[in-house]
Write a protein that holds these residues in place. Structure first.
Motif, PDB file in Angstrom:
ATOM      1  N   ARG A   1       0.684  -1.212  -0.111  1.00 25.88           N
ATOM      2  CA  ARG A   1       0.157   0.113   0.029  1.00 25.88           C
ATOM      3  C   ARG A   1       0.928   1.242   0.031  1.00 25.88           C
ATOM      4  NH1 ARG A   1      -1.045   3.103   4.114  1.00 25.88           N
ATOM      5  NH2 ARG A   1      -0.466   1.590   5.251  1.00 25.88           N
ATOM      6  N   ARG A   2       2.052   1.172   0.842  1.00 27.54           N
ATOM      7  CA  ARG A   2       2.672   2.427   0.921  1.00 27.54           C
ATOM      8  C   ARG A   2       3.540   2.619  -0.460  1.00 27.54           C
ATOM      9  NH1 ARG A   2       3.877   0.237   6.105  1.00 27.54           N
ATOM     10  NH2 ARG A   2       6.096  -0.514   5.463  1.00 27.54           N
ATOM     11  N   VAL A   3       3.957   1.613  -1.177  1.00 27.70           N
ATOM     12  CA  VAL A   3       4.598   1.682  -2.305  1.00 27.70           C
ATOM     13  C   VAL A   3       3.438   2.345  -3.410  1.00 27.70           C
ATOM     14  CG1 VAL A   3       5.478   0.172  -4.328  1.00 27.70           C
ATOM     15  CG2 VAL A   3       6.223  -0.221  -2.048  1.00 27.70           C
ATOM     16  N   GLU A   4       2.165   1.802  -3.323  1.00 31.05           N
ATOM     17  CA  GLU A   4       1.467   2.473  -4.412  1.00 31.05           C
ATOM     18  C   GLU A   4       1.206   3.898  -4.044  1.00 31.05           C
ATOM     19  OE1 GLU A   4       0.038   0.761  -6.876  1.00 31.05           O
ATOM     20  OE2 GLU A   4      -1.200   2.040  -7.557  1.00 31.05           O
ATOM     21  N   GLU A   5       1.241   4.406  -2.850  1.00 27.75           N
ATOM     22  CA  GLU A   5       1.086   5.781  -2.671  1.00 27.75           C
ATOM     23  C   GLU A   5       2.314   6.544  -3.310  1.00 27.75           C
ATOM     24  OE1 GLU A   5      -1.329   5.425   1.710  1.00 27.75           O
ATOM     25  OE2 GLU A   5       0.834   5.897   1.765  1.00 27.75           O
ATOM     26  N   LEU A   6       3.370   5.909  -3.149  1.00 29.10           N
ATOM     27  CA  LEU A   6       4.609   6.403  -3.590  1.00 29.10           C
ATOM     28  C   LEU A   6       4.556   6.555  -5.279  1.00 29.10           C
ATOM     29  CD1 LEU A   6       7.395   4.838  -1.564  1.00 29.10           C
ATOM     30  CD2 LEU A   6       6.628   7.463  -1.341  1.00 29.10           C
ATOM     31  N   ARG A   7       3.915   5.485  -5.807  1.00 29.17           N
ATOM     32  CA  ARG A   7       3.786   5.532  -7.223  1.00 29.17           C
ATOM     33  C   ARG A   7       2.782   6.659  -7.687  1.00 29.17           C
ATOM     34  NH1 ARG A   7       2.105   0.065  -9.400  1.00 29.17           N
ATOM     35  NH2 ARG A   7       2.078   1.295 -11.619  1.00 29.17           N
ATOM     36  N   ASN A   8       1.900   6.923  -6.782  1.00 28.17           N
ATOM     37  CA  ASN A   8       0.667   7.900  -7.254  1.00 28.17           C
ATOM     38  C   ASN A   8       1.421   9.270  -6.961  1.00 28.17           C
ATOM     39  OD1 ASN A   8      -1.359   6.002  -7.453  1.00 28.17           O
ATOM     40  ND2 ASN A   8      -1.873   6.006  -5.248  1.00 28.17           N
ATOM     41  N   ALA A   9       2.387   9.420  -6.408  1.00 27.93           N
ATOM     42  CA  ALA A   9       3.071  10.746  -6.346  1.00 27.93           C
ATOM     43  C   ALA A   9       3.826  11.210  -7.318  1.00 27.93           C
ATOM     44  CB  ALA A   9       4.094  10.808  -5.173  1.00 27.93           C
ATOM     45  N   ARG A  10       3.836  10.639  -8.090  1.00 36.15           N
ATOM     46  CA  ARG A  10       4.038  11.005  -9.684  1.00 36.15           C
ATOM     47  C   ARG A  10       3.112  11.815 -10.275  1.00 36.15           C
ATOM     48  NH1 ARG A  10       4.624   5.350 -13.005  1.00 36.15           N
ATOM     49  NH2 ARG A  10       2.736   5.177 -11.977  1.00 36.15           N
ATOM     50  N   ALA A  11       2.049  11.970  -9.853  1.00 34.05           N
ATOM     51  CA  ALA A  11       0.879  12.978 -10.272  1.00 34.05           C
ATOM     52  C   ALA A  11       1.328  14.360  -9.862  1.00 34.05           C
ATOM     53  CB  ALA A  11      -0.437  12.492  -9.979  1.00 34.05           C
ATOM     54  N   LEU A  12       2.055  14.321  -8.879  1.00 38.13           N
ATOM     55  CA  LEU A  12       2.514  15.625  -8.062  1.00 38.13           C
ATOM     56  C   LEU A  12       3.191  16.485  -9.323  1.00 38.13           C
ATOM     57  CD1 LEU A  12       3.244  14.384  -4.610  1.00 38.13           C
ATOM     58  CD2 LEU A  12       1.114  15.941  -5.256  1.00 38.13           C
ATOM     59  N   PRO A  13       3.359  17.868  -9.042  1.00 39.48           N
ATOM     60  CA  PRO A  13       4.063  18.673  -9.900  1.00 39.48           C
ATOM     61  C   PRO A  13       5.545  18.214  -9.716  1.00 39.48           C
ATOM     62  CG  PRO A  13       2.653  20.016  -8.803  1.00 39.48           C
ATOM     63  CD  PRO A  13       2.564  18.462  -8.147  1.00 39.48           C
ATOM     64  N   ALA A  14       6.315  18.583 -10.724  1.00 38.77           N
ATOM     65  CA  ALA A  14       7.978  17.951 -10.720  1.00 38.77           C
ATOM     66  C   ALA A  14       8.740  18.638  -9.354  1.00 38.77           C
ATOM     67  CB  ALA A  14       8.583  18.613 -11.906  1.00 38.77           C
TER      68      ALA A  14
END
Length: 391
Positions: free
Chosen positions: A16-29
């Protein structure tokens, strides 16, 4: 077997935590670098904890199940738990309330039944929410008991509260729980005579003002719904539009309304999405056109009648994704949300779902506000026209 179950739970949390980190790719650079330390920490966690634990499990035999505790002893412990003079809350590893004793209900100004299943962090000030969740997770992992100081989100005479956390394994359950004991801070002046001379504190002005604002919100919602009782006033869409006008901006930055399927084999329907002024355009259109069947929180409300209160939502995909695949909660920087079913009674049929977002620096929804939202949801359900019966 217990060790294997613990490892499985730990592995699930890691995924679950890894998936949250993957979702962080949607944040600004410019904001993506902030998750680098977290990613390195998770990798170190694999090396130091998960791999050695897997090797240990692979090389040892399974232990037999423990015997079940006596029913009378469990009943006695439940009575003692409820009668403790100290506020005590039983939490799971996600800091969600499993059980709360009477002293805790008075401290948090809520009902035990309402608090069960809701995150305890939503009752704390924002500066202590992440700390509590982190410490609870550490205790649940078996890293030892600990304590910290937090402040309640509702202003009160207690002010700072000391929380003591200890791991607990309920009988017959595979996963550990965390027992949290709350002790209000001790005043600096401990002289008894001086305390006796101190005047009792009066009502907190901010708390009284907020309570009055919530009552005004309910009154205005009732007036808006009663103002459109004529048959030609537009059906359920018009009712939800009047309700959204009262809530939008004043109570929430985003107001999203969905209707339940009219037929057993039908699909839910998104009626409207109102957002902040800067979101007018593609962002509002994206949410307005979203399929509510792709939103887990909305489905829980429509199908099971489950209401949700989330502060700093841990599941980035809880409200689905936009057309580009970015989680809606991440894209809109949602800091707290409410999703409530629209029904006239707790066991009545669900007519729709109302979802409210708060974003940016606005304070998160509290349990008291969630209670007001539930009441507003009942009023809206009463105002919705009844579906036509099939002939």
């Amino acid at each position: 077997m217990t060790g294997a179950q613990e490892f499985g739970a730990e592995l699930t949390d890691f995924r679950r935590r890894v998936e949250e980190l993957r979702n962080a790719r949607a944040l600004p650079a410019q904001e993506r670098l902030s998750v680098l330390d977290a990613a390195l920490f998770e990798l170190q966690h694999v090396v130091d904890v998960l791999v050695p634990r897997y090797e240990e499990l692979a090389g040892t035999a399974r232990a037999p199940d423990g015997s079940r505790s006596d029913a009378r002893e469990q009943q006695l412990l439940r009575v003692l738990f409820q009668q403790l003079p100290v506020a005590v809350v039983l939490l799971d590893r996600e800091a969600v309330v499993r059980r709360m004793n009477e002293a805790a209900t008075r401290l948090f100004n809520t009902r035990a039944g309402y608090a069960t299943g809701r995150p305890l962090a939503s009752s704390l000030r924002r500066d202590g929410q992440a700390a509590l969740r982190s410490q609870v997770a550490a205790v649940a992992r078996g890293e030892g008991g600990r304590s910290l100081t937090v402040r309640l989100s509702q202003p009160s005479a207690e002010g700072e509260v000391r929380v003591t956390l200890a791991a607990l394994r309920p009988p017959g359950e595979p996963h550990p729980a965390v027992l949290a004991a709350f002790q209000p801070g001790v005043p600096a002046d401990t002289d008894g005579a001086a305390d006796a001379r101190k005047p009792r504190p009066g009502p907190d002005l901010a708390e009284v003002t907020r309570h009055a604002e919530l009552l005004d919100l309910v009154d205005d919602m009732t007036a808006a719904l009663l103002a459109g009782t004529a048959p030609a006033d537009g059906g359920p869409e018009a009712v939800l539009a009047r309700a959204a006008e009262v809530l939008h901006g004043r109570f929430a930055d985003w107001v999203i309304a969905d209707l339940a399927p009219e037929k057993p084999d039908g699909a839910p329907r998104r009626v409207m999405a109102l957002g902040p002024p800067e979101a007018v355009g593609d962002r509002v259109a994206s949410l307005a056109g979203q399929n509510p069947a792709d939103c887990p929180l909305v489905l829980d409300a429509l199908e099971d009648g489950v209401s949700a209160l989330r502060v700093s939502p841990p599941d980035a995909d809880a409200f689905g994704q936009d057309a580009a695949g970015a989680p809606v909660l991440v894209r809109e920087e949602v800091t707290s949300l409410l999703c409530i079913p629209l029904r006239t009674a707790p066991d009545g049929p669900v007519r729709g779902a109302l979802t409210l977002f708060r974003v940016g620096g606005r304070h998160g929804f509290t349990m008291a506000e969630a209670g007001v939202a539930d009441r507003v949801g009942r009023h809206i359900a009463l105002a919705l026209p009844r579906p036509a019966s099939g002939s």
